[in-house]
Design an enzyme around this catalytic site. Sequence first.
Site, mmCIF file in Angstrom:
data_model
loop_
_atom_site.group_PDB
_atom_site.id
_atom_site.type_symbol
_atom_site.label_atom_id
_atom_site.label_comp_id
_atom_site.label_asym_id
_atom_site.label_seq_id
_atom_site.Cartn_x
_atom_site.Cartn_y
_atom_site.Cartn_z
ATOM 1 N N TYR A 65 0.963 -1.928 -0.355
ATOM 2 C CA TYR A 65 0.132 0.154 0.082
ATOM 3 C C TYR A 65 0.334 1.307 0.191
ATOM 4 C CZ TYR A 65 -3.804 -3.609 1.593
ATOM 5 O OH TYR A 65 -3.706 -4.894 1.421
ATOM 6 N N HIS A 134 0.501 -12.327 0.983
ATOM 7 C CA HIS A 134 -0.497 -10.981 0.533
ATOM 8 C C HIS A 134 -1.008 -11.699 -0.853
ATOM 9 C CE1 HIS A 134 -1.250 -6.942 0.000
ATOM 10 N NE2 HIS A 134 -2.507 -7.520 -0.336
ATOM 11 N N SER A 214 -13.326 -5.192 2.473
ATOM 12 C CA SER A 214 -14.159 -4.493 1.894
ATOM 13 C C SER A 214 -15.344 -5.632 2.474
ATOM 14 C CB SER A 214 -13.894 -5.192 0.108
ATOM 15 O OG SER A 214 -13.205 -4.531 0.229
ATOM 16 N N PRO A 215 -16.145 -5.023 3.792
ATOM 17 C CA PRO A 215 -17.271 -6.081 3.698
ATOM 18 C C PRO A 215 -18.445 -4.960 3.176
ATOM 19 C CG PRO A 215 -16.252 -4.853 5.212
ATOM 20 C CD PRO A 215 -15.190 -5.002 4.377
ATOM 21 N N GLY A 217 -18.469 -3.845 0.379
ATOM 22 C CA GLY A 217 -18.645 -4.191 -1.061
ATOM 23 C C GLY A 217 -18.010 -2.867 -1.967
ATOM 24 N N ARG A 218 -16.583 -2.582 -1.856
ATOM 25 C CA ARG A 218 -16.105 -1.492 -1.830
ATOM 26 C C ARG A 218 -17.082 -0.515 -2.212
ATOM 27 N NH1 ARG A 218 -11.121 -3.237 -3.738
ATOM 28 N NH2 ARG A 218 -10.903 -5.997 -3.856
ATOM 29 N N GLY A 219 -17.978 -0.239 -0.983
ATOM 30 C CA GLY A 219 -18.462 0.938 -0.990
ATOM 31 C C GLY A 219 -19.742 1.020 -1.729
ATOM 32 N N SER A 222 -22.385 0.811 0.555
ATOM 33 C CA SER A 222 -23.003 2.390 1.402
ATOM 34 C C SER A 222 -24.126 2.987 0.819
ATOM 35 C CB SER A 222 -22.012 3.397 1.102
ATOM 36 O OG SER A 222 -22.149 3.969 0.104
#
Length: 337
Positions: A65, A134, A214-215, A217-219, A222
């Site tokens: 990262y 990773h 990513s729980p 769903g990558r946003g 939301s």
Amino acid sequence: MAQIKQVKLGTQGLVVPTIGLGCMGMSQWAGYDIYGKSADEKESIATIHRSLELGGNFLDTADAYGPLANEKLIAKAIKGNRQKYLIATKFGIEIDDNEQLTGKINGSRAYIRKAIERSLKNLGTDYIDLYYLHRLDTNTPIEETVDTMGELVKEGKVRYIGLSEVGSKSIKKAHAIHPLTAVQSEFSLFERNIEEIGIIDTLQQLDIALVAYSPIGRGFLSGEILKPEDLPENDSRRSMPRYQGERFFKNIALVKEITKMAEEKNITTAQLAIAWVLAKGHVPIPGTTKIKNLEANIASTEMALSKEDFDRLESIIPLGSDVGARYDEAGMKRVNL
């Protein structure tokens, strides 16, 4: 706001909060903002500090990262309080001597030795609580990789080890060499492939924990993304098949159904998504750079779902639903191996 409850991660002795903090979005990835937006360093560090105040001391990062920038940011955030935090980091996405990603995966004994010293230096610590591979290096036997990771445990440089985005066969081989504490993989209402193909069954049989990234769903879970234009031009999600063309609108229709259910419960769509992962018995590590979102995510740990809630959610997106691939073709070749 109540303090986060604690849970055993696997059976090797590591105890963590029921929800962690994914820190990837606090730094660029190879010069690109993860989701098309630059994170403010001061705000990110403040979010880490607020998380600690609420009992959220489980931070997730990786040397890739940035590369390296995210570990260095965490070092600033935890300085003077290292013992209060649980740090998980990852290695294996190869970084050269010029601190650039090479595009290769490297799990060799020599590279691990190099990577651990670099991460310890970047994090400003002499030990890492949870050290993951990773991605699987298909050119190095998993036995060699895990044996070397086990040596790091004996030397006190690492407390516990895990793998990321691997399949059942690799998990079993690795666990036979040195006990795994956790496997990290993407898991959400939108991404249940590891459940479908038996990886979660393998983890449960071996008493290895699942750390779900990513729980939300990558946003997408939301409920704030409704049209392609809501994604910035340089947003990494634009390259993911799941969020392209007609598939985008089909998936947004599913999100709207979940949002309707969340509104009935007087919670956010993101909170409902996290509560579902928690109810499945896993440890989610949603990422955010903002205190407001962090507090909402942590509040989801207090939300119980009934069997009726479960049935309704899983009727919206049943196991095996075709919602599109989460990575492009090259990315998909590096997961569940």
